[in-house]
Design a protein around this motif. Structure first.
Motif, PDB file in Angstrom:
ATOM      1  N   ARG A 164      15.911  11.673   9.914  1.00 47.72           N
ATOM      2  CA  ARG A 164      15.796  10.953  11.182  1.00 47.72           C
ATOM      3  C   ARG A 164      14.799   9.812  11.169  1.00 47.72           C
ATOM      4  O   ARG A 164      15.086   8.720  11.632  1.00 47.72           O
ATOM      5  N   LEU A 165      13.576  10.032  10.627  1.00 47.13           N
ATOM      6  CA  LEU A 165      12.528   9.023  10.753  1.00 47.13           C
ATOM      7  C   LEU A 165      11.615   9.010   9.537  1.00 47.13           C
ATOM      8  O   LEU A 165      11.178  10.061   9.058  1.00 47.13           O
ATOM      9  N   LEU A 166      11.306   7.818   9.054  1.00 47.95           N
ATOM     10  CA  LEU A 166      10.316   7.601   8.006  1.00 47.95           C
ATOM     11  C   LEU A 166       9.326   6.566   8.522  1.00 47.95           C
ATOM     12  O   LEU A 166       9.716   5.450   8.855  1.00 47.95           O
ATOM     13  N   ARG A 167       8.060   6.954   8.607  1.00 41.55           N
ATOM     14  CA  ARG A 167       7.019   6.016   9.013  1.00 41.55           C
ATOM     15  C   ARG A 167       6.068   5.804   7.844  1.00 41.55           C
ATOM     16  O   ARG A 167       5.518   6.751   7.283  1.00 41.55           O
ATOM     17  N   LEU A 168       5.849   4.546   7.493  1.00 43.44           N
ATOM     18  CA  LEU A 168       4.975   4.171   6.394  1.00 43.44           C
ATOM     19  C   LEU A 168       3.786   3.389   6.939  1.00 43.44           C
ATOM     20  O   LEU A 168       3.950   2.519   7.792  1.00 43.44           O
ATOM     21  N   ARG A 169       2.599   3.699   6.455  1.00 43.77           N
ATOM     22  CA  ARG A 169       1.391   2.963   6.841  1.00 43.77           C
ATOM     23  C   ARG A 169       0.944   2.112   5.665  1.00 43.77           C
ATOM     24  O   ARG A 169       0.874   2.575   4.531  1.00 43.77           O
ATOM     25  N   ALA A 170       0.647   0.851   5.921  1.00 42.45           N
ATOM     26  CA  ALA A 170       0.298  -0.086   4.857  1.00 42.45           C
ATOM     27  C   ALA A 170      -1.102   0.196   4.319  1.00 42.45           C
ATOM     28  O   ALA A 170      -2.043   0.415   5.078  1.00 42.45           O
ATOM     29  N   GLU A 171      -1.235   0.172   2.992  1.00 38.15           N
ATOM     30  CA  GLU A 171      -2.542   0.249   2.338  1.00 38.15           C
ATOM     31  C   GLU A 171      -2.831  -1.017   1.549  1.00 38.15           C
ATOM     32  O   GLU A 171      -3.784  -1.069   0.789  1.00 38.15           O
ATOM     33  N   MET A 172      -1.998  -2.037   1.724  1.00 40.39           N
ATOM     34  CA  MET A 172      -2.264  -3.336   1.121  1.00 40.39           C
ATOM     35  C   MET A 172      -3.483  -3.956   1.796  1.00 40.39           C
ATOM     36  O   MET A 172      -3.898  -3.553   2.885  1.00 40.39           O
ATOM     37  N   ARG A 173      -4.076  -4.944   1.148  1.00 40.77           N
ATOM     38  CA  ARG A 173      -5.194  -5.657   1.741  1.00 40.77           C
ATOM     39  C   ARG A 173      -4.651  -6.623   2.798  1.00 40.77           C
ATOM     40  O   ARG A 173      -3.975  -7.596   2.473  1.00 40.77           O
ATOM     41  N   VAL A 174      -4.938  -6.328   4.058  1.00 35.70           N
ATOM     42  CA  VAL A 174      -4.424  -7.131   5.156  1.00 35.70           C
ATOM     43  C   VAL A 174      -5.446  -7.064   6.289  1.00 35.70           C
ATOM     44  O   VAL A 174      -6.078  -6.024   6.486  1.00 35.70           O
ATOM     45  N   PRO A 175      -5.665  -8.156   7.020  1.00 35.42           N
ATOM     46  CA  PRO A 175      -6.665  -8.168   8.098  1.00 35.42           C
ATOM     47  C   PRO A 175      -6.153  -7.469   9.357  1.00 35.42           C
ATOM     48  O   PRO A 175      -5.980  -8.082  10.419  1.00 35.42           O
ATOM     49  N   GLY A 176      -5.892  -6.194   9.253  1.00 37.00           N
ATOM     50  CA  GLY A 176      -5.395  -5.419  10.367  1.00 37.00           C
ATOM     51  C   GLY A 176      -4.801  -4.118   9.868  1.00 37.00           C
ATOM     52  O   GLY A 176      -5.031  -3.703   8.726  1.00 37.00           O
ATOM     53  N   GLN A 177      -4.046  -3.466  10.727  1.00 34.72           N
ATOM     54  CA  GLN A 177      -3.347  -2.239  10.369  1.00 34.72           C
ATOM     55  C   GLN A 177      -1.858  -2.456  10.575  1.00 34.72           C
ATOM     56  O   GLN A 177      -1.446  -3.050  11.572  1.00 34.72           O
ATOM     57  N   ALA A 178      -1.059  -1.968   9.636  1.00 33.30           N
ATOM     58  CA  ALA A 178       0.375  -2.244   9.693  1.00 33.30           C
ATOM     59  C   ALA A 178       1.166  -0.979   9.381  1.00 33.30           C
ATOM     60  O   ALA A 178       0.746  -0.146   8.569  1.00 33.30           O
ATOM     61  N   TRP A 179       2.316  -0.864  10.049  1.00 36.55           N
ATOM     62  CA  TRP A 179       3.228   0.255   9.831  1.00 36.55           C
ATOM     63  C   TRP A 179       4.650  -0.275   9.701  1.00 36.55           C
ATOM     64  O   TRP A 179       4.987  -1.332  10.231  1.00 36.55           O
ATOM     65  N   LEU A 180       5.487   0.479   9.009  1.00 35.34           N
ATOM     66  CA  LEU A 180       6.911   0.186   8.916  1.00 35.34           C
ATOM     67  C   LEU A 180       7.665   1.480   9.197  1.00 35.34           C
ATOM     68  O   LEU A 180       7.400   2.502   8.568  1.00 35.34           O
ATOM     69  N   GLU A 181       8.583   1.435  10.158  1.00 38.24           N
ATOM     70  CA  GLU A 181       9.383   2.603  10.499  1.00 38.24           C
ATOM     71  C   GLU A 181      10.857   2.327  10.212  1.00 38.24           C
ATOM     72  O   GLU A 181      11.375   1.246  10.517  1.00 38.24           O
ATOM     73  N   LEU A 182      11.524   3.325   9.643  1.00 37.01           N
ATOM     74  CA  LEU A 182      12.956   3.284   9.416  1.00 37.01           C
ATOM     75  C   LEU A 182      13.542   4.560  10.005  1.00 37.01           C
ATOM     76  O   LEU A 182      13.108   5.667   9.655  1.00 37.01           O
TER      77      LEU A 182
END
Length: 527
Positions: free
Chosen positions: A422-440
């Motif tokens: 049903r759901l996959l949520r990924l949290r970014a650990e790349m170097r980025v000036p903030g917090q990022a997520w990707l959901e599928l």
């Protein structure tokens, strides 16, 4: 030695149970007959471990003394497997405070023994910042009211360890190397299965020893010779290694960060540990803990076992199993209980002419060698940029080609939430000036087929974070739009007679973690 009776067996607490050593120590303690309480900052990261139903899981953080009370209640032996490697400039302060908090909480809970795994280092020399911090943690635990057993190991050889991955990728990718002169310093590697043997044995030591023990394998060699040993085991020609006196640990770690999956922040403390020789100064523990059956594992055998694990996709834990210190965590910034700041997003949905199960199999298999179903050059370029600034980039890959579990590293992402099918949520650990997520997400469509939901979420930090978002915004159509189209196409292109098999591969309940069920003797052994 007979295992303790399960009804009155000592209760052991394993901190860092989601990490490389902790995740392997839990089943080793269970096999030895101990009761186990597994501690992690995020308990859901342990849900898919094969031993989950055999242990008590507690959610606690060594940085939060109040949370340690429940974790240590009734514990006989506490394993302290916490170290902020790659945790930023303040890691030493954090390590120091956490060790003190843990020692004090253990004393208040009447814990009988603390066991800590540190690193071998020479006496009377100036140590690197990370080695000095590991030594200080051991000293803090030894000075506490609870007797401590501090085990000190050099390079640990095992499938998925950072040291092994560095050695493996350097050997495989560089037939000719220009290396620092200190690569000729002597080290005494130890197979991970023998590290676990000594950790379990430390819980059974009689009396109340409060001291350090050096633990090492049967072979003493240089790291350069270790690279050659890997080449032999992997069937590669002998590597040509030219040593020069001008490569500093900083330069060497940046080079390793570019050539291997291990990012610079993790590689540097490992590189710095090679500046000095890492050879056991004493072998006292061998007189108190009998050698494992068949003796300690030599370098050649340890490498063979690790390679067998990798070939069989049976790597129990990896260096990136633990979440980096200071990493953001849920809840998502859009959740009602969250407050503060702007949230940017990109949401898309698409009908897919394939079953929900087939679509989910494609989603769960994303990343690693399959890539991200999007603008390949853009992903590669962004990954290289991330590596240059010390981030993980895309080379961490994934633990298993078809299955994911909460807490898994997936290239520069971390699996934060997984509702299989049903759901996959990924949290970014790349170097980025903030917090990022990707959901599928996947949902069954009325009239047949499936709906693919895709959502990118970004919480910028300050003006720089907002500027970053708007700088990459023009590429969203290429990156996110292309990703959705290509995921849909990949699911639709699966032949109808293979869709059930593909869906089964992606929806299985197995995790790829080591279950010791293979009949082949080599792959049964821990490596």
């Amino acid at each position: 030695m007979n295992a303790p009776d399960p009804h009155d067996a000592p209760l052991t607490l394993v901190t860092g149970a989601s990490g490389y050593i902790g995740g392997r120590l839990v089943p080793a303690l269970l096999e030895a007959g101990f009761r186990v309480r597994a501690m992690a900052r995020h308990a859901d990261r342990l849900e898919d471990r094969p031993w989950r139903g055999q242990v008590e899981v507690v959610e606690a953080d060594v940085g939060d003394p109040a949370s340690l009370q429940a974790a240590l209640d009734g514990v006989d032996v506490a394993y302290y497997l916490i170290h902020a490697m790659g945790g930023g400039r303040s890691f030493a302060d954090r390590d120091r405070q956490c060790a003190r908090s843990f020692a004090e909480a253990a004393a208040q809970a009447d814990v009988e023994r603390i066991v800590y795994l540190g690193g071998i280092h020479p006496e009377g020399v100036e140590l690197s910042a990370h080695m000095a911090s590991r030594k200080e943690v051991g000293d803090i635990l030894l000075a506490g009211a609870v007797p401590a057993v501090v085990l000190r190991a050099a390079v640990i050889l095992g499938s998925g360890s950072a040291s092994f991955e560095i050695m493996r990728h350097l050997s495989e990718r560089l037939p000719v190397m220009i290396a620092p002169q200190w690569l000729r310093n002597r080290i005494q590697p130890l197979a991970v299965r023998d590290v676990l043997h000594y950790l379990v044995g430390a819980a059974r030591l009689e009396g109340a020893p409060n001291r350090t023990f050096d633990i090492g394998g049967p072979d003493v060699l240089t790291f350069a010779e270790l690279l050659q040993a890997y080449a032999r085991a992997a069937g590669l020609p002998q590597r040509r290694i030219l040593t020069v006196p001008v490569l500093t640990p900083r330069l060497a770690s940046h080079w390793i960060g570019l050539v291997t999956p291990v990012p610079t922040g993790i590689a540097r403390p490992l590189v710095e540990s090679l500046i000095h020789e890492s050879v056991a100064a004493e072998t006292d523990l061998r007189g108190l803990v009998p050698d494992p059956e068949g003796g300690l594992t030599g370098v050649d055998r340890a490498i063979e076992l690790a390679l067998a694990r990798i070939r069989e996709l049976d790597v129990a834990t990896a260096w990136h199993s633990a979440t980096p210190a200071g990493a953001p965590s849920s809840p998502l910034p859009e959740d009602p209980e969250w407050s503060g700041g702007i949230v940017r997003g990109d949401e898309r949905q698409r009908h897919v002419d394939a079953s929900p199960e087939t679509l989910w199999a494609v989603i769960e298999g994303i990343g690693g060698r399959r890539g991200w179903y999007s603008w390949r050059l853009g992903w590669i370029s962004r990954g290289l940029m991330d590596r240059v600034v010390g981030g993980p980039g895309l080379r961490r890959g994934r633990r298993h080609p078809d299955r994911l579990a909460v807490g898994d590293a997936l290239d520069w992402w971390r699996v934060e939430r997984l509702e299989r099918g049903r759901l996959l949520r990924l949290r970014a650990e790349m170097r980025v000036p903030g917090q990022a997520w990707l959901e599928l997400g996947v949902q069954e469509a009325e009239g047949g087929g499936a709906i693919l939901y895709q959502r990118a979420i970004y919480h910028p930090h300050g003006l720089l974070g907002d500027l970053y978002w708007w700088a990459v915004w023009p590429f969203h159509g290429i990156v996110f739009g292309g990703m959705q189209r290509n995921i849909a196409r990949a699911a639709e292109d699966v032949p109808s007679d293979r869709r059930s098999a593909v869906a089964g591969a992606g929806s299985g309940t197995g995790t790829g973690y080591d279950t010791d069920t293979d009949t082949d003797t080599d792959t049964e052994e821990t490596a």
